[in-house]
Structures are given as structure tokens and as C-alpha cells.
Design an enzyme around this catalytic site. Structure first.
Site, PDB file in Angstrom:
ATOM      1  N   LYS A 102      -4.753  -9.733  -6.831  1.00 49.82           N
ATOM      2  CA  LYS A 102      -6.053 -10.040  -6.222  1.00 49.82           C
ATOM      3  C   LYS A 102      -7.126  -9.030  -6.637  1.00 49.82           C
ATOM      4  O   LYS A 102      -6.816  -7.864  -6.911  1.00 49.82           O
ATOM      5  CB  LYS A 102      -5.913 -10.130  -4.689  1.00 49.82           C
ATOM      6  CG  LYS A 102      -6.058  -8.844  -3.978  1.00 49.82           C
ATOM      7  CD  LYS A 102      -6.303  -8.981  -2.485  1.00 49.82           C
ATOM      8  CE  LYS A 102      -6.558  -7.565  -1.979  1.00 49.82           C
ATOM      9  NZ  LYS A 102      -6.864  -7.370  -0.629  1.00 49.82           N
ATOM     10  N   LYS A 137     -11.214  -3.967  -4.064  1.00 48.04           N
ATOM     11  CA  LYS A 137     -12.267  -2.958  -4.158  1.00 48.04           C
ATOM     12  C   LYS A 137     -11.695  -1.553  -4.292  1.00 48.04           C
ATOM     13  O   LYS A 137     -12.410  -0.630  -4.630  1.00 48.04           O
ATOM     14  CB  LYS A 137     -13.228  -3.073  -2.978  1.00 48.04           C
ATOM     15  CG  LYS A 137     -12.656  -2.795  -1.601  1.00 48.04           C
ATOM     16  CD  LYS A 137     -13.821  -2.527  -0.678  1.00 48.04           C
ATOM     17  CE  LYS A 137     -13.854  -3.261   0.622  1.00 48.04           C
ATOM     18  NZ  LYS A 137     -12.865  -2.818   1.583  1.00 48.04           N
ATOM     19  N   LYS A 184       0.824  -1.216   0.000  1.00 48.22           N
ATOM     20  CA  LYS A 184       0.000   0.000   0.000  1.00 48.22           C
ATOM     21  C   LYS A 184       0.857   1.265   0.000  1.00 48.22           C
ATOM     22  O   LYS A 184       0.432   2.308  -0.478  1.00 48.22           O
ATOM     23  CB  LYS A 184      -0.925   0.017   1.229  1.00 48.22           C
ATOM     24  CG  LYS A 184      -2.113  -0.921   1.111  1.00 48.22           C
ATOM     25  CD  LYS A 184      -3.125  -0.604   2.198  1.00 48.22           C
ATOM     26  CE  LYS A 184      -4.351  -1.478   2.114  1.00 48.22           C
ATOM     27  NZ  LYS A 184      -5.307  -1.169   3.196  1.00 48.22           N
TER      28      LYS A 184
HETATM   29  P1  AMP Z   1     -11.145  -5.461   2.722  1.00 48.24           P
HETATM   30  O1  AMP Z   1     -11.770  -5.246   1.377  1.00 48.24           O
HETATM   31  O2  AMP Z   1      -9.658  -5.293   2.642  1.00 48.24           O
HETATM   32  O3  AMP Z   1     -11.773  -4.707   3.827  1.00 48.24           O
HETATM   33  O4  AMP Z   1     -11.378  -6.996   3.046  1.00 48.24           O
HETATM   34  C1  AMP Z   1     -12.514  -7.510   3.692  1.00 48.24           C
HETATM   35  C2  AMP Z   1     -12.407  -9.030   3.706  1.00 48.24           C
HETATM   36  O5  AMP Z   1     -12.477  -9.559   2.377  1.00 48.24           O
HETATM   37  C3  AMP Z   1     -11.074  -9.536   4.277  1.00 48.24           C
HETATM   38  O6  AMP Z   1     -11.314 -10.695   5.040  1.00 48.24           O
HETATM   39  C4  AMP Z   1     -10.267  -9.861   3.054  1.00 48.24           C
HETATM   40  O7  AMP Z   1      -9.284 -10.841   3.309  1.00 48.24           O
HETATM   41  C5  AMP Z   1     -11.342 -10.373   2.111  1.00 48.24           C
HETATM   42  N1  AMP Z   1     -10.948 -10.177   0.706  1.00 48.24           N
HETATM   43  C6  AMP Z   1     -10.650  -8.988   0.106  1.00 48.24           C
HETATM   44  N2  AMP Z   1     -10.334  -9.173  -1.183  1.00 48.24           N
HETATM   45  C7  AMP Z   1     -10.428 -10.518  -1.426  1.00 48.24           C
HETATM   46  C8  AMP Z   1     -10.216 -11.343  -2.592  1.00 48.24           C
HETATM   47  N3  AMP Z   1      -9.851 -10.819  -3.756  1.00 48.24           N
HETATM   48  N4  AMP Z   1     -10.405 -12.677  -2.461  1.00 48.24           N
HETATM   49  C9  AMP Z   1     -10.780 -13.221  -1.274  1.00 48.24           C
HETATM   50  N5  AMP Z   1     -10.985 -12.494  -0.146  1.00 48.24           N
HETATM   51  C10 AMP Z   1     -10.822 -11.158  -0.213  1.00 48.24           C
END
Ligand code: AMP
Ligand code: TRP
Length: 339
Positions: free
Chosen positions: A204, A207, A123
Site C-alpha cells: 500500500k 506516508k 509494524k
Molecule cells: P494513516 O496514514 O495511517 O494515519 O491513515 C489515515 C487514513 O488514511 C486511514 O483511514 C487509512 O486507512 C487511510 N489510508 C492510509 N493509506 C491508504 C492507502 N494507501 N489507500 C487508501 N487509504 C489509505
């Protein structure tokens, strides 16, 4: 605490905690890697789910957008199937104990440990200015988890290193000040823990990506899903086969298809014997659309009913009730003079 399961044996009820950042649009990766597990776990365990707005501000956010996204993420978690009668849903900044414990744990965590975090390195890369908050991010996450004496943390694979640090911090605190925290275990799904970007299957699905075609947002309408999947990067050759190294694009689509149609990877492969990439893409798009359909319908209802506010208000009270005494115990153990 125990809970009767199948009327035959007792399953010990555990504490579950997880967080989701209100930045960007929640994606299919969030759903398959995390939200689906949340929904299943609420039936077996005592669950706390948190919209982590204090984590989101470690990188620049537009204030009014952040507020709107915080509500949106809460509504999407409910729309995905979280039931306010079965779990606690709240906003991180509504419970000040998180920020307070974070400060205390700052002194139990080393600079070296934080510098090794790969998510921080990723990041920070390419940013002109990196906030101290981004560096300390994993400590706030440890505080989130430890405040609830959490046993299980359902997350995607990208959070594994943060969980290891949380365990380390918990153990260090316990050995320095006496048994206080539960040392939590990560719960990472076997399939779907790392859904890849549609436009680049070696990174990956995220969002916070600036390229909307790289992810499927949970609120994408059916035609958008079809268009994004149709444009997804595939690999050379024609065979639809699960081989993540050799065929990362096709394998990612197979994983999405398998999860969205409740099949194993082997069953998914069998469905496409003799078929081509175009057939795979059509089937993937339809399975995703069907998975998102009920979620999108519930989301619409929730935004009109205003129920989210009540859920978050109740969640804040319940979370504070659990976190408060743990924070008091911590303050006492480290030697802060009680007011
Ligand atoms: P975040 O979007 O970083 O707040 O992630 C929220 C949850 O979604 C966390 O448990 C991440 O590990 C999971 N997560 C985010 N992106 C992915 C992805 N591409 N594949 C699987 N899990 C994800
Ligand atoms: N860092 C997590 C992510 O980006 C979000 C998060 C914050 C979290 N606090 C947490 C996840 C506590 C699990 C438990 O995905």
C-alpha cells in the site's frame, strides 16, 4: 436527531469519527481512501476528525517534527475541504479523556486479540525494539471511537481489523457493565480503499515510506507528481485494463485516474482503449495535479492566516464537551470512586 435531506425525507443524522496520524507526509492514498469521505460526510452527519498524535508516538518521532506535522495535518484536512462550521477538528492529546478511556479499555481487551493484529505484526517486523504502545495502539483507537458514541468510521481498508476489535471491545464492555457504547460500523470506500505504492503495486502507498517516489504527497508540486507517475511501475503487456491480480501497476493507476477525474473504472478503461501506458501515465499525472491544485492553494492561505490554531482550540472544547460525560459514565460503571 434528524436532518431534512432533499426536502422529501428524513435521514437520521449519525455520529462520524475518524483519525489521521501526524507522521510523515499525507499522501494521495490518505486523500482517496479517507479524506474525501470525511469531506462528503460533514454535509450529512455530525463529524469529529482527530489528529492522533498519541498514536504517532508509538514509533520513534522527532519531537519538533511531530509538533510541526500535527499542525500540518490539521491544515491539510481543512485544505482538503473540511469546514470548521460543519465538523469538529481537534488534536487527540488535547482531550485527555482519550488516554484515560484507553487505560480502562486495556482491561477489557486481551493480549491474544492484540497479538493477532496484522498492522502490529507488520509494524513490529524488523524493529529492534517494539514499544508497548505499538501493541496497545488498537485500544487507543477503540477509545477514540467509543468516546463519541460513534456510528460510522470512515477509513481505508487497512483499518478494517482494528474496527472489528473496536466492535468486540464495545460489545464486551456493554455486556459486562451495561449498555454504554454504540457499536460502530466501518465505512470503507468501494474504490480507493487501498491505493498502492507507485514503486511496488503489491504494497500500500504509505506516508511513512522511506522512498518518496513510492507515494504522491498532497503537497507535491506538479512537476514532482509528473516525475513520480512517469516512474511508476507498470506491468508486462501493453493493454490498459483493470485487472488487479494480473496488472497491479496499471490497475492502481486506473483507480487513481478514475477517482481523480470522477469517473467509474469502466469509463476510465474506455478512455484508454487503444492507448498505451505512456498515455495513461500522462493522464493520471494531470488528473492528480488538478485534484491537488485547489487543496494546495487553500493550504497556502491557511498557513498564512493562522486559522488552524483557532479551529483546533474550538475543536478541543467541543470534543471535550462530548467525551467528558461518556468518560464519567464509564468510570462510574466500572466502579471507580468519584472524586
Ligand atoms: P494513516 O496514514 O495511517 O494515519 O491513515 C489515515 C487514513 O488514511 C486511514 O483511514 C487509512 O486507512 C487511510 N489510508 C492510509 N493509506 C491508504 C492507502 N494507501 N489507500 C487508501 N487509504 C489509505
Ligand atoms: N489507526 C488509524 C490509522 O493509522 C488512525 C486512527 C486512530 C483512527 N484513531 C482512529 C482511525 C479512530 C479511525 C478512527 O489510519
Amino acid at each position: 436527531m434528524t436532518r431534512l435531506s432533499g426536502a422529501k425525507y428524513h435521514l437520521p443524522m449519525k455520529r462520524v469519527f475518524s483519525g489521521v496520524q501526524p507522521s510523515g507526509n499525507l499522501t494521495l492514498g490518505n486523500y482517496l481512501g479517507a479524506l474525501r469521505q470525511f469531506v462528503a460526510l460533514q454535509h450529512e452527519h455530525e463529524c469529529f476528525f482527530c489528529v492522533v498524535d498519541l498514536h504517532a508516538i508509538t514509533v520513534p518521532q522527532d519531537p519538533s517534527l511531530l509538533r510541526a506535522k500535527t499542525e500540518e495535518v490539521a491544515a491539510l484536512l481543512l485544505a482538503a475541504g473540511l469546514d470548521p462550521t460543519r465538523m469538529t477538528l481537534f488534536v487527540q492529546s488535547h482531550v485527555p479523556a482519550h488516554a484515560e478511556l484507553c487505560w480502562i479499555l486495556n482491561s477489557v481487551t486481551t493480549f491474544g486479540e492484540l497479538g493477532r493484529m496484522t498492522q502490529f505484526k507488520d509494524k513490529a517486523k524488523g524493529r529492534k525494539s517494539v514499544s508497548a504502545g505499538l501493541f496497545n495502539y488498537p485500544i487507543l483507537m477503540a477509545a477514540d471511537i467509543l468516546l463519541y458514541r460513534t456510528h460510522l468510521v470512515p477509513v481505508g481498508a487497512d483499518q478494517k481489523q482494528h474496527l472489528e476489535l473496536t466492535r468486540e471491545v464495545a460489545q464486551r464492555f456493554n455486556s459486562r457493565y451495561g449498555e454504554t457504547f454504540v457499536v460502530p460500523e466501518p465505512l470503507i470506500p468501494k474504490v480507493g480503499a487501498r491505493i498502492m505504492a507507485l514503486d511496488d503495486p503489491t504494497s500500500k502507498m504509505s506516508k511513512s515510506s522511506e522512498v518518496p517516489a513510492s507515494y504522491i504527497a498532497l503537497l507535491d508540486p506538479p512537476d514532482t507528481v509528473r516525475a513520480k507517475v512517469a516512474r511508476a511501475v507498470t506491468d508486462s503487456g501493453r493493454e490498459v485494463r483493470y485487472a488487479p491480480q494480473e496488472k497491479p501497476g496499471v490497475s492502481n493507476l486506473l483507480v487513481i485516474y478514475a477517482l481523480c477525474s470522477d469517473k467509474s473504472i469502466q469509463e476510465a478503461e474506455r478512455d484508454f482503449e487503444g492507448a498505451g501506458y505512456a498515455d495513461l501515465k500522462r493522464a493520471v499525472a494531470e488528473s492528480v495535479i488538478e485534484t491537488l491544485r485547489p487543496l494546495q492553494a487553500r493550504y497556502k492561505d491557511l498557513t498564512v492566516s493562522g486559522e488552524v490554531h483557532e479551529v483546533l482550540a474550538a475543536g478541543r472544547r467541543r470534543a471535550a464537551e462530548v467525551a467528558g460525560p461518556v468518560l464519567e459514565e464509564v468510570k462510574d460503571k466500572v466502579g471507580l470512586l468519584r472524586a
